[in-house]
Enzyme design. Structure first.
Site, PDB file in Angstrom:
ATOM      1  N   PHE A 161      -8.650   1.562  -1.168  1.00  0.00           N
ATOM      2  CA  PHE A 161      -7.847   2.674  -1.180  1.00  0.00           C
ATOM      3  C   PHE A 161      -7.356   2.674  -2.943  1.00  0.00           C
ATOM      4  O   PHE A 161      -6.056   2.293  -3.321  1.00  0.00           O
ATOM      5  CB  PHE A 161      -6.549   1.981  -0.578  1.00  0.00           C
ATOM      6  CG  PHE A 161      -5.324   3.091  -0.637  1.00  0.00           C
ATOM      7  CD1 PHE A 161      -5.144   4.172  -0.620  1.00  0.00           C
ATOM      8  CD2 PHE A 161      -4.060   2.425  -0.526  1.00  0.00           C
ATOM      9  CE1 PHE A 161      -4.162   5.072  -0.755  1.00  0.00           C
ATOM     10  CE2 PHE A 161      -3.059   3.243  -0.781  1.00  0.00           C
ATOM     11  CZ  PHE A 161      -3.007   4.429  -0.947  1.00  0.00           C
ATOM     12  N   SER A 183       0.823  -1.219  -0.103  1.00  0.00           N
ATOM     13  CA  SER A 183       0.237  -0.164  -0.201  1.00  0.00           C
ATOM     14  C   SER A 183       0.968   1.421  -0.102  1.00  0.00           C
ATOM     15  O   SER A 183       0.752   2.093  -0.757  1.00  0.00           O
ATOM     16  CB  SER A 183      -1.067   0.047   1.116  1.00  0.00           C
ATOM     17  OG  SER A 183      -1.988  -0.902   1.248  1.00  0.00           O
ATOM     18  N   GLU A 184       1.845   1.287   0.911  1.00  0.00           N
ATOM     19  CA  GLU A 184       2.819   2.522   0.749  1.00  0.00           C
ATOM     20  C   GLU A 184       4.405   1.985   1.183  1.00  0.00           C
ATOM     21  O   GLU A 184       4.496   0.882   1.941  1.00  0.00           O
ATOM     22  CB  GLU A 184       2.456   3.568   1.842  1.00  0.00           C
ATOM     23  CG  GLU A 184       1.402   4.346   1.473  1.00  0.00           C
ATOM     24  CD  GLU A 184      -0.002   4.048   1.906  1.00  0.00           C
ATOM     25  OE1 GLU A 184      -0.988   4.687   1.504  1.00  0.00           O
ATOM     26  OE2 GLU A 184      -0.152   3.003   2.605  1.00  0.00           O
ATOM     27  N   THR A 185       5.309   2.767   0.883  1.00  0.00           N
ATOM     28  CA  THR A 185       6.666   2.614   1.091  1.00  0.00           C
ATOM     29  C   THR A 185       7.222   3.869   1.561  1.00  0.00           C
ATOM     30  O   THR A 185       6.676   4.965   1.230  1.00  0.00           O
ATOM     31  CB  THR A 185       7.734   1.960   0.050  1.00  0.00           C
ATOM     32  OG1 THR A 185       7.160   1.053  -0.735  1.00  0.00           O
ATOM     33  CG2 THR A 185       8.795   2.242   0.345  1.00  0.00           C
ATOM     34  N   HIS A 207       0.659   3.453   8.968  1.00  0.00           N
ATOM     35  CA  HIS A 207       1.267   1.885   8.919  1.00  0.00           C
ATOM     36  C   HIS A 207       2.827   2.114   8.645  1.00  0.00           C
ATOM     37  O   HIS A 207       3.578   1.262   9.161  1.00  0.00           O
ATOM     38  CB  HIS A 207       0.381   0.914   8.171  1.00  0.00           C
ATOM     39  CG  HIS A 207       0.724   0.799   6.941  1.00  0.00           C
ATOM     40  ND1 HIS A 207       0.174   1.377   5.925  1.00  0.00           N
ATOM     41  CD2 HIS A 207       1.422  -0.222   6.434  1.00  0.00           C
ATOM     42  CE1 HIS A 207       0.661   1.117   4.832  1.00  0.00           C
ATOM     43  NE2 HIS A 207       1.680  -0.148   5.032  1.00  0.00           N
TER      44      HIS A 207
END
Length: 276
Positions: A206, A44-46, A75
Site C-alpha cells: 500500500f 493505514s486509514e482513519t 477495515h
C-alpha cells in the site's frame, strides 16, 4: 478537541488485524485537518464521519491514509461500524462513501458485515513492469489466477502466486511501485496464494498510502470476491488470511450470493487500549 478512537479490524485479538482510526464526529474538520490526524496516527486509514445522517438516513464517511484521501476502506468501515454498535447497539447502518452507499450490519457478537458497491473486473494489461518491481518472474504466477484489476469501491491489481513461499518473501521497490500504482489509479496490490478453493492467503502492498503493507484490506477482499466470481471460481463463502507475515494475523470472510452481484465482507473489530 477531536476524539480519535483506535480499533483493529478483522480480528478479535488486539495484537492482530489492521489498526484504524475512527472519528465519530468530524463535523467542521477540513481536508487538511483530517489528513493531519491520519498522518499523526500513522495507521493505514482513519475514517471520519463528517456529517449526521442525510435525507436517506445514510451517514457520510471519508477515509484518509497518512498520505492522501482514499475512496473507500473496508477495515476502517468495519471498525467504525463496530464502534457505533458498541455505543448504540447492534443493527444496520448505511455509510455514504465516495463510491456510493455501503450498508453494514453488526450482530450481537460485534461482527460486522459490509456490502460492497457494485463491483467490476477488468483486464490488467501488460504486467511486466510490476513483476520487475516486485522482483517476481512470470514463473512465480499461478496460471489459474490470471492478473486482473478488481474494483469494489477502490481499484486493486490482483496477482496470484503459485507458492506460499513466494508470497512470504515479499520484497519490492517502494518508490517504483508507488509511481506505478499512481499511474493506474490503484489503491493496493492484492497478492494471492490459493490454499484451497475456499481458503486464500493474501498480502497487500500500500505505498500510495505511505504504508509498506496493509495487515488486512477489506476493500481488496471485496474486489477479490468479484474477481473469483468473474473467473468462475466463486464459492458461497471464502476465507482470506492476511497479516500473518507481518505478525498481525487477520481473518476476512467473503460471501458471494447468487442473487446479488455485490460482495459481502465480514470480520470482527476490537478497541486498542494501547497504540499498535
Amino acid at each position: 478537541m477531536t476524539t480519535v478512537l483506535r480499533y483493529t479490524a478483522f480480528t478479535s485479538d488486539p495484537s492482530g488485524g489492521n489498526p484504524a482510526g475512527v472519528v465519530l464526529d468530524a463535523r467542521g474538520l477540513d481536508d487538511a485537518t483530517m489528513l493531519s490526524i491520519a498522518a499523526d496516527l500513522g495507521y493505514s486509514e482513519t475514517a471520519f464521519l463528517t456529517e449526521g445522517p442525510d435525507g436517506s438516513g445514510a451517514v457520510p464517511v471519508r477515509y484518509f491514509s497518512p498520505k492522501a484521501e482514499v475512496p473507500f476502506c473496508g477495515h476502517a468501515t468495519v471498525a467504525t461500524a463496530v464502534a457505533l454498535a458498541e455505543r448504540r447497539g447492534p443493527g444496520e447502518i448505511v455509510f455514504s462513501a465516495q463510491p456510493g452507499l455501503v450498508p453494514v450490519t453488526v450482530d450481537d457478537d460485534l461482527r460486522a458485515t459490509l456490502t460492497s458497491v457494485e463491483p467490476s473486473v477488468e483486464p490488467a494489461g501488460d504486467i511486466t513492469e510490476v513483476l520487475d518491481i516486485l522482483r517476481w518472474s512470470a514463473d512465480d504466477l499461478d496460471p489459474a489466477l490470471p492478473p486482473r484489476i478488481g474494483y469494489a469501491g477502490a481499484r486493486h491489481l490482483i496477482l496470484g502466486t503459485a507458492t506460499r513461499q513466494r508470497l512470504a518473501t515479499l520484497d519490492y521497490d517502494f518508490d517504483r511501485l508507488l509511481a506505478y500504482m499512481l499511474a493506474l489509479d490503484l489503491t493496493t496490490l492484492q497478492l494471492v496464494w490459493r490454499e484451497s478453493p475456499t481458503v486464500f492467503h493474501v498480502r497487500d502492498p500500500f505505498p500510495v498510502g505511505g504504508v509498506v503493507e496493509d495487515p488486512a484490506t477489506g476493500a481488496a477482499a471485496a474486489a477479490f470476491g468479484a474477481y473469483l466470481r468473474e473467473l468462475g471460481l466463486g464459492q458461497p463463502t471464502i476465507t482470506l488470511h492476511q497479516g500473518d507475515d507481518l505478525g498481525r494475523p487477520s481473518l476476512i470472510t467473503v460471501e458471494l450470493r447468487p442473487d446479488d452481484n455485490r460482495v459481502r465482507v465480514s470480520g470482527n473489530a476490537v478497541p486498542l487500549t494501547h497504540p499498535a
